[in-house]
Write an enzyme that holds these catalytic residues in place. Structure first.
Site, PDB file in Angstrom:
ATOM      1  N   LYS A  48      -3.342 -22.337-111.477  1.00 52.17           N
ATOM      2  CA  LYS A  48      -4.853 -21.786-112.032  1.00 52.17           C
ATOM      3  C   LYS A  48      -4.601 -20.336-112.130  1.00 52.17           C
ATOM      4  O   LYS A  48      -5.518 -19.799-113.231  1.00 52.17           O
ATOM      5  CB  LYS A  48      -5.705 -22.342-111.290  1.00 52.17           C
ATOM      6  N   THR A 135       2.931 -35.069 -95.484  1.00 50.27           N
ATOM      7  CA  THR A 135       4.199 -34.372 -95.771  1.00 50.27           C
ATOM      8  C   THR A 135       4.175 -34.135 -97.505  1.00 50.27           C
ATOM      9  O   THR A 135       5.237 -33.326 -97.816  1.00 50.27           O
ATOM     10  CB  THR A 135       5.495 -35.314 -95.532  1.00 50.27           C
ATOM     11  N   SER A 255       7.915 -31.651-114.619  1.00 51.05           N
ATOM     12  CA  SER A 255       6.428 -31.309-113.665  1.00 51.05           C
ATOM     13  C   SER A 255       6.092 -32.561-113.152  1.00 51.05           C
ATOM     14  O   SER A 255       5.222 -32.489-112.449  1.00 51.05           O
ATOM     15  CB  SER A 255       5.666 -31.081-114.725  1.00 51.05           C
ATOM     16  N   ARG A 257       5.911 -35.240-110.150  1.00 50.38           N
ATOM     17  CA  ARG A 257       6.205 -35.317-108.735  1.00 50.38           C
ATOM     18  C   ARG A 257       6.295 -36.573-108.001  1.00 50.38           C
ATOM     19  O   ARG A 257       6.036 -37.659-108.388  1.00 50.38           O
ATOM     20  CB  ARG A 257       5.032 -34.347-107.941  1.00 50.38           C
ATOM     21  N   MET A 303      -2.283 -37.546-106.020  1.00 49.35           N
ATOM     22  CA  MET A 303      -1.760 -36.175-105.885  1.00 49.35           C
ATOM     23  C   MET A 303      -2.501 -35.216-106.274  1.00 49.35           C
ATOM     24  O   MET A 303      -2.029 -34.049-107.043  1.00 49.35           O
ATOM     25  CB  MET A 303      -0.232 -36.074-106.665  1.00 49.35           C
ATOM     26  N   HIS A 429     -31.967 -22.813-117.783  1.00 48.39           N
ATOM     27  CA  HIS A 429     -31.711 -22.676-119.171  1.00 48.39           C
ATOM     28  C   HIS A 429     -31.603 -21.213-119.390  1.00 48.39           C
ATOM     29  O   HIS A 429     -32.275 -20.438-118.795  1.00 48.39           O
ATOM     30  CB  HIS A 429     -32.906 -23.131-120.013  1.00 48.39           C
TER      31      HIS A 429
END
Length: 454
Positions: A48, A135, A255, A257, A303, A429
């Protein structure tokens, strides 16, 4: 003897240790590496941070729309990596301090469960009434011939000193989407090949289509129904049905897992495992061995860090004599792309398959005043409900701040708020959050700012 032994110091294990300590339990946490786990050191926080850098880069390129004449320089990759490491280390040290503040003991070392209530770690034999396994997960290298030589793992990407000139991404889930967005903004040529008909196959189809369109607008080539079968140098062979096609890229992103739970000794205790390798748990986060609980990535499935933390609270409370259930239907999902995505509950398709008479309400960002003034009009809110009862079954948001706004839907569903009740609400608003109320009003049949339904 301890009340609880927690194995793993990621978001799940850390939260479990603190919650058990709050309930006056005697707790020891075992961690073989750095406190913080995947989320803090190699996942949520670092990714991020990179996406924030990309967002600022893209915003600066559009500054002239707001009268700002800026000269946009190059991204300093080393500065981003340094900030990533600094933020991760700050969070890690904060976690360590809070564990100490709550009186949780920490043992450094690799754990092995030697019995239903015993663990060996760091040269010590530990005994407890209950054990919580947290884990985590690790990068999963697909068994594709030739892949290792071209592989760029997410761990490596988050420490990159420059973006690859071209990359193939094959992960259709939120990680793949985020990395495709990041790399395309940084200037990489991105080929995105997914095995099914669309990216994000488990999310609402409208959300998938909106994010796919955003990626295409940034030059990402999306190739549905293509599977990577072979890599030879820069040549990647993709298969679709009976046909094969070669694409040339510098790197292939890895990527995906997999749960980490092997070598713990769980098999000998009757603990069961899913097809994806995750530990099977019930709604109380308990395994088939009644004194052993499991939480987070090691159980497979989502995950997600926040799911791990919620499971941690459930498991810790059950270990200390309470009766808690993990509210799996409230697990929200998010993508920190540009635009963002936030979702919770059932998609329209899932609700229909479950047999609901579905009522759907929606509201586009393009007519939200705040989105218009900010120049962030891409996206929409979709609310899925049960037509008979007004129960909110799911909410799906694509647009700016979606990862924050989705919290409104989670709370509404947690409190069993109906569409009619949500529709009577109001927000400050101008704000992005108004879109969720407007979507509820549309689902209730009285949208104020949309044309009449036929």
């Amino acid at each position: 003897m301890y009340d609880v032994i927690v194995i793993g110091g990621g978001p799940g294990g850390y939260a479990a240790a603190i919650r058990a300590s709050q309930l006056k339990g005697k707790v020891v946490l075992v961690e073989g590496g750095h406190m913080g786990g995947t989320c803090v050191m190699r996942g949520c926080i670092p990714s991020k941070l990179w996406l924030r850098a990309a967002e600022l880069l893209e915003q600066s390129r559009k500054a002239d729309e707001f009268g700002l004449q800026l000269t946009v320089g190059k991204l300093d990759y080393s500065a981003v990596v340094a900030r990533k490491q600094g933020v991760s280390n700050d969070i890690r040290m904060g976690m360590e301090a809070l564990l100490a503040n709550n009186g949780a003991e920490v043992v450094n070392g690799t754990a092995r469960i030697t019995g239903p209530t015993s663990v060996e770690a760091g040269g010590k034999k530990l005994e407890a009434k209950n054990i919580i396994v947290a884990t985590g997960s690790a990068v999963a290298m697909p068994s594709v011939p030739g892949l290792e030589g071209a592989a760029l793992t997410t761990d490596q990407l988050l420490d990159m000193t420059e973006a690859p000139a071209s990359v193939l991404i094959t992960d259709p889930t939120y990680i793949g989407v985020e990395m495709a967005m990041l790399l395309s903004i940084l200037g990489s040529k991105v080929v995105y090949a997914v095995p099914g008909p669309r990216i994000l196959p488990d999310e609402d189809q409208d959300s998938s289509q909106r994010l796919a369109q955003s990626l295409r607008e940034r030059g990402v080539q999306i190739m549905p129904r293509h599977t990577l079968v072979k890599v030879s140098g820069k040549a990647c062979t993709l298969k679709s049905g009976d046909k094969e096609q070669a694409v040339e890229v510098d790197k292939v992103l890895v990527s995906g897992r997999k749960p980490v739970n092997q070598g713990l000794g769980l098999e000998a205790l009757g603990v069961q495992f899913k097809e994806d390798g995750g530990i099977v748990v019930d709604e109380h986060c308990r395994t088939a061995c009644p004194t052993i609980y499991a939480i987070g990535d090691c159980t497979g499935g989502w995950m997600l860090s926040h799911a791990a933390s919620a499971m941690a609270i459930c498991a810790a409370e059950n270990c200390l004599g309470k009766t808690a259930k993990f509210p799996a239907h409230l697990v929200s999902r998010a993508i920190w792309g540009i635009p963002q995505m936030g979702s919770v509950g059932l998609s329209e398709e899932q609700a229909e398959r479950a047999g609901y008479d579905v009522e759907v309400g929606g509201f586009p960002y393009s007519i939200n005043g705040y989105a218009m003034l900010r120049g962030e009009v891409d996206g929409a809110v979709k609310m899925v409900s049960d037509a008979a009862t007004g129960e909110i079954l799911g909410v799906h948001i694509v647009g700016s701040c979606a990862s924050e706004i989705i919290g409104e839907a989670v709370l509404a569903m947690q409190l069993e708020c109906t569409v009619a009740e949500f529709a009577k609400g109001f927000r400050v608003h101008p704000a992005f959050s108004e879109t969720v109320v407007d979507a509820a009003r549309d689902a209730a049949g009285w949208a104020l700012y949309l044309p009449k339904r036929n």
